[in-house]
Scaffold this motif. Structure first.
Motif, mmCIF file in Angstrom:
data_model
loop_
_atom_site.group_PDB
_atom_site.id
_atom_site.type_symbol
_atom_site.label_atom_id
_atom_site.label_comp_id
_atom_site.label_asym_id
_atom_site.label_seq_id
_atom_site.Cartn_x
_atom_site.Cartn_y
_atom_site.Cartn_z
ATOM 1 N N UNK A 11 1.584 -6.197 -5.191
ATOM 2 C CA UNK A 11 0.379 -5.721 -4.515
ATOM 3 C C UNK A 11 0.408 -6.073 -3.027
ATOM 4 N N UNK A 12 0.177 -5.063 -2.198
ATOM 5 C CA UNK A 12 0.069 -5.253 -0.760
ATOM 6 C C UNK A 12 -1.053 -4.371 -0.230
ATOM 7 N N UNK A 13 -1.493 -4.640 0.960
ATOM 8 C CA UNK A 13 -2.559 -3.866 1.590
ATOM 9 C C UNK A 13 -2.027 -2.492 1.993
ATOM 10 N N UNK A 14 -2.786 -1.442 1.726
ATOM 11 C CA UNK A 14 -2.498 -0.119 2.240
ATOM 12 C C UNK A 14 -1.654 0.797 1.388
ATOM 13 N N UNK A 15 -1.357 0.411 0.150
ATOM 14 C CA UNK A 15 -0.500 1.252 -0.695
ATOM 15 C C UNK A 15 -1.128 2.631 -0.911
#
Length: 89
Positions: A11-15
């Motif tokens: 999980x990362x920001x902006x996917x």
């Protein structure tokens, strides 16, 4: 023509924004989307409509492969008829 896009990875920001931006760039309409976080893994399934897509499937796959590599995630696009055939009993 419709397709299923699956995205799985850390999980990362902006996917969602990045995948949606590629869809917009290629004139691919997102019809439905579901996503969840399982521990620290991001999982998303999108149903998209390719009928007004501005590029051929090889170009579409290459563009999504590039964004998947950039994000460090697994991303697959499967046309609906192929997806249905694979999951038909």
């Amino acid at each position: 023509m419709k397709a299923v896009i699956t995205v799985v990875g850390k999980d990362t920001v902006g996917v969602i924004a990045k995948v949606s931006a590629v869809c917009a760039e290629l004139n691919i309409n997102v019809e439905d989307v579901t996503q969840s976080i399982m521990q620290d893994m991001f999982c998303m399934i999108m149903l998209v409509n390719l009928s007004r897509c501005t590029q051929d499937m090889d170009t579409v796959r290459a563009r999504f492969a590039a964004i998947a590599e950039e994000m460090g995630m697994e991303l697959h696009i499967t046309r609906e008829e192929v997806f249905d055939a694979m999951h038909h009993i």
